[in-house]
Each structure stands twice: as C-alpha cells, then as structure tokens.
Design a protein around this motif. Structure first.
Motif, PDB file in Angstrom:
ATOM      1  N   LEU A 201      31.430  35.403  24.567  1.00  0.00           N
ATOM      2  CA  LEU A 201      31.931  35.008  23.334  1.00  0.00           C
ATOM      3  C   LEU A 201      30.880  35.328  22.164  1.00  0.00           C
ATOM      4  O   LEU A 201      29.703  35.112  22.178  1.00  0.00           O
ATOM      5  N   PHE A 202      31.493  35.910  21.063  1.00  0.00           N
ATOM      6  CA  PHE A 202      30.815  36.291  19.933  1.00  0.00           C
ATOM      7  C   PHE A 202      30.983  35.103  18.924  1.00  0.00           C
ATOM      8  O   PHE A 202      32.021  34.807  18.479  1.00  0.00           O
ATOM      9  N   HIS A 203      30.002  34.794  18.475  1.00  0.00           N
ATOM     10  CA  HIS A 203      29.886  33.658  17.327  1.00  0.00           C
ATOM     11  C   HIS A 203      28.672  33.812  16.138  1.00  0.00           C
ATOM     12  O   HIS A 203      27.703  34.626  16.371  1.00  0.00           O
ATOM     13  N   ARG A 204      28.821  33.124  14.995  1.00  0.00           N
ATOM     14  CA  ARG A 204      28.080  33.286  13.906  1.00  0.00           C
ATOM     15  C   ARG A 204      26.875  32.255  14.276  1.00  0.00           C
ATOM     16  O   ARG A 204      26.653  31.704  15.132  1.00  0.00           O
ATOM     17  N   HIS A 205      25.583  32.872  13.434  1.00  0.00           N
ATOM     18  CA  HIS A 205      24.316  32.294  13.675  1.00  0.00           C
ATOM     19  C   HIS A 205      23.995  32.114  12.266  1.00  0.00           C
ATOM     20  O   HIS A 205      24.172  32.704  11.417  1.00  0.00           O
ATOM     21  N   GLY A 206      23.721  30.737  12.255  1.00  0.00           N
ATOM     22  CA  GLY A 206      22.860  30.497  10.718  1.00  0.00           C
ATOM     23  C   GLY A 206      21.599  31.018  10.183  1.00  0.00           C
ATOM     24  O   GLY A 206      21.514  31.080   9.010  1.00  0.00           O
TER      25      GLY A 206
ATOM     26  N   GLN B  66      20.833  34.352  10.733  1.00  0.00           N
ATOM     27  CA  GLN B  66      21.123  35.755  10.586  1.00  0.00           C
ATOM     28  C   GLN B  66      22.684  36.366   9.963  1.00  0.00           C
ATOM     29  O   GLN B  66      23.626  35.388  10.511  1.00  0.00           O
ATOM     30  N   GLU B  67      22.691  37.363   9.659  1.00  0.00           N
ATOM     31  CA  GLU B  67      24.041  37.622   9.240  1.00  0.00           C
ATOM     32  C   GLU B  67      24.914  38.178  10.393  1.00  0.00           C
ATOM     33  O   GLU B  67      26.110  37.805  10.236  1.00  0.00           O
ATOM     34  N   SER B  68      24.465  38.894  11.103  1.00  0.00           N
ATOM     35  CA  SER B  68      25.066  39.182  12.427  1.00  0.00           C
ATOM     36  C   SER B  68      25.652  38.261  13.209  1.00  0.00           C
ATOM     37  O   SER B  68      24.714  37.155  13.619  1.00  0.00           O
ATOM     38  N   ARG B  69      26.289  38.520  14.383  1.00  0.00           N
ATOM     39  CA  ARG B  69      26.827  37.408  14.979  1.00  0.00           C
ATOM     40  C   ARG B  69      25.962  37.332  16.366  1.00  0.00           C
ATOM     41  O   ARG B  69      25.003  38.343  16.444  1.00  0.00           O
ATOM     42  N   VAL B  70      26.124  36.544  17.259  1.00  0.00           N
ATOM     43  CA  VAL B  70      25.322  36.769  18.497  1.00  0.00           C
ATOM     44  C   VAL B  70      26.343  36.244  19.572  1.00  0.00           C
ATOM     45  O   VAL B  70      27.482  36.100  19.518  1.00  0.00           O
ATOM     46  N   CYS B  71      25.974  36.642  20.864  1.00  0.00           N
ATOM     47  CA  CYS B  71      26.595  36.896  22.065  1.00  0.00           C
ATOM     48  C   CYS B  71      26.369  35.537  23.053  1.00  0.00           C
ATOM     49  O   CYS B  71      25.263  35.693  23.425  1.00  0.00           O
ATOM     50  N   TYR B  72      27.182  34.614  23.315  1.00  0.00           N
ATOM     51  CA  TYR B  72      26.828  33.714  24.276  1.00  0.00           C
ATOM     52  C   TYR B  72      27.753  34.181  25.666  1.00  0.00           C
ATOM     53  O   TYR B  72      28.741  34.216  25.525  1.00  0.00           O
ATOM     54  N   LEU B  73      26.907  34.332  26.773  1.00  0.00           N
ATOM     55  CA  LEU B  73      27.350  34.762  27.884  1.00  0.00           C
ATOM     56  C   LEU B  73      27.376  33.054  28.791  1.00  0.00           C
ATOM     57  O   LEU B  73      26.341  32.569  29.087  1.00  0.00           O
ATOM     58  N   GLN B  74      28.615  32.684  28.643  1.00  0.00           N
ATOM     59  CA  GLN B  74      28.759  31.232  29.421  1.00  0.00           C
ATOM     60  C   GLN B  74      28.910  31.208  30.815  1.00  0.00           C
ATOM     61  O   GLN B  74      28.387  30.340  31.898  1.00  0.00           O
ATOM     62  N   ASP B  75      29.660  32.220  31.690  1.00  0.00           N
ATOM     63  CA  ASP B  75      29.862  32.033  33.097  1.00  0.00           C
ATOM     64  C   ASP B  75      29.634  33.387  33.392  1.00  0.00           C
ATOM     65  O   ASP B  75      30.133  34.346  33.061  1.00  0.00           O
ATOM     66  N   LEU B  76      28.938  33.434  34.455  1.00  0.00           N
ATOM     67  CA  LEU B  76      28.560  34.554  35.275  1.00  0.00           C
ATOM     68  C   LEU B  76      28.691  34.241  36.715  1.00  0.00           C
ATOM     69  O   LEU B  76      28.043  33.302  37.215  1.00  0.00           O
ATOM     70  N   TYR B  77      29.660  34.918  37.844  1.00  0.00           N
ATOM     71  CA  TYR B  77      29.714  34.371  39.247  1.00  0.00           C
ATOM     72  C   TYR B  77      29.996  35.837  39.816  1.00  0.00           C
ATOM     73  O   TYR B  77      30.696  36.501  39.378  1.00  0.00           O
ATOM     74  N   VAL B  78      29.398  35.840  40.967  1.00  0.00           N
ATOM     75  CA  VAL B  78      29.541  37.020  42.089  1.00  0.00           C
ATOM     76  C   VAL B  78      29.894  36.422  43.265  1.00  0.00           C
ATOM     77  O   VAL B  78      29.150  35.493  43.732  1.00  0.00           O
TER      78      VAL B  78
END
Length: 217
Positions: A139-144, A146-158
């Motif tokens: 998910l891309f979301h705002r960050h208080g 910095q101006e650019s968004r950040v990316c949250y990798l919530q789920d990873l499964y193999v």
C-alpha cells in the motif's frame, strides 16, 4: 539460485532498479535494452538481468546457468481469475499468524486490490508452471514527515514447498520496483521477532530499524 520471468511492464521497471543495484555493487556489465521475456537471476553477489530469447550469454559465475531450465517463476500483478489460488495462499499466511477472517473480508480485500484505486492495497503474485506459489500485498500512503508517499508491505507469503529458491526475494524486489516508479523510495514491513527464517531474507534485502510496534489493547 532461481530464474524469474517478468511481464514487459515489470521488466522495464526492474531493469532500471537492477542496473542501479549492480552499479552500487560494482558489478561489471553494460546497459542493454530489455523487452518481454526478461529473466532475473539473483545471487549473493549481485543481480543480473537476462533475456533468454535474444541469445544473451549466461553469467559464468552462475552454476544454474549451466543446467537446463525446465520451469520459471513469473512475478506479475494480481488478476481477477487468481481469486481461488490467492485465497489458498492468503489463508495459509493468516494461519501462520494465527488469524482468521470471514468470507466477506476475503472478498473485500481481493476486490480492493483490483479496484484500481491508488489509495488501496495492490497485489503481486508469483506463478510457477501456471500455479500461484507466492503473494505480496502493499500500500502507498502519505507520511507526515515528508512530501512523498511511503510503501507498506503488509503481507508476504511463499508456498513452503518452494521456499529457499528466491521467490520471496523476487516479490520484495518487485515491490521495491513498483515503489520507485511511484516515487516512494521508502518501503517498510514488520515481522515477528522469532520468525528467524524470514528474517534471514529480510536482513539481506532490507535494514532493521530500532522501532518497536505498539497497538491499542
């Protein structure tokens, strides 16, 4: 060592990312134009881009390059027709974390990732011989701060039966690449402190922070 094939869109994204990584590692090589049929070979030393359908030479240091390749792992965006296989993998992921969701939440999560809404979660899958063997939700979301968004990798499964072959690493690097395209250089995720097997990968592809997570009781 594992071979991975990306769709043309992801190939173009990963080409830029991997070339930057190779430059940082001091890897020898020249810049080439890549199209469809891109293969990514990961190793402890560097990451190399290959096009098997254009006669590029396999790297001499790659033992896997000397063996016949009978299958390939494809990293691609989630599709509507992936729902059944995706649900199987996500259920296994949730079970690992001793969590359950109802059928409505399964459908809601899956639909959100395919909605095209830039504020919703997105999904990637790893496919081997037509079967889904890995998933990543981000998910891309705002960050208080910095101006650019950040990316949250919530789920990873193999899928456990193919772990250790580089699929998890390939999924994380595909999220990195998608984040670069969106102008979100920061990618972060969480795991349990005792998840030692996963942390070996995370220590290689990421950097551990000193923060501790809290949540409302």
């Amino acid at each position: 060592m594992a071979w991975f094939r990306m769709s043309q869109t992801w190939s173009q994204v990963l080409e830029r990312q991997m070339l930057r990584q190779s430059a940082r590692l001091g890897a020898a090589g020249t810049s080439r134009k890549f199209g469809s049929g891109l293969f990514v070979v990961g190793s402890a030393a560097a990451t190399t881009l290959l096009l098997t359908n254009q006669g590029l030479t396999k790297p001499a240091h790659c033992e896997e390059a000397k063996k016949p390749r009978t299958s390939q792992v494809v990293i691609r965006p989630l599709r509507w027709d992936d729902e059944y296989a995706w649900k199987r993998l996500w259920t296994a992921y949730l079970t690992f974390y001793e969590t359950e969701v109802d059928e409505n939440q399964y459908r809601t999560t899956f639909t959100r990732m395919l909605s095209g809404d830039p504020h919703e979660f997105k999904g990637l899958v790893a496919e081997l011989d037509g079967e889904l063997v890995g998933i990543a939700h981000y998910l891309f979301h705002r960050h208080g701060w910095q101006e650019s968004r950040v990316c949250y990798l919530q789920d990873l499964y193999v899928d456990p039966k193919i772990r250790g072959g580089g699929v998890g690493k390939a999924l994380i690097e595909a999220v990195y690449a998608a984040s670069d395209v969106e102008g979100c250089p920061k990618v972060y995720w969480m795991t349990q402190h005792f998840n030692s097997r996963a942390r070996k990968l995370y220590d290689y592809v990421g950097q551990r922070t000193p923060f501790i997570e809290y949540e409302r009781p």
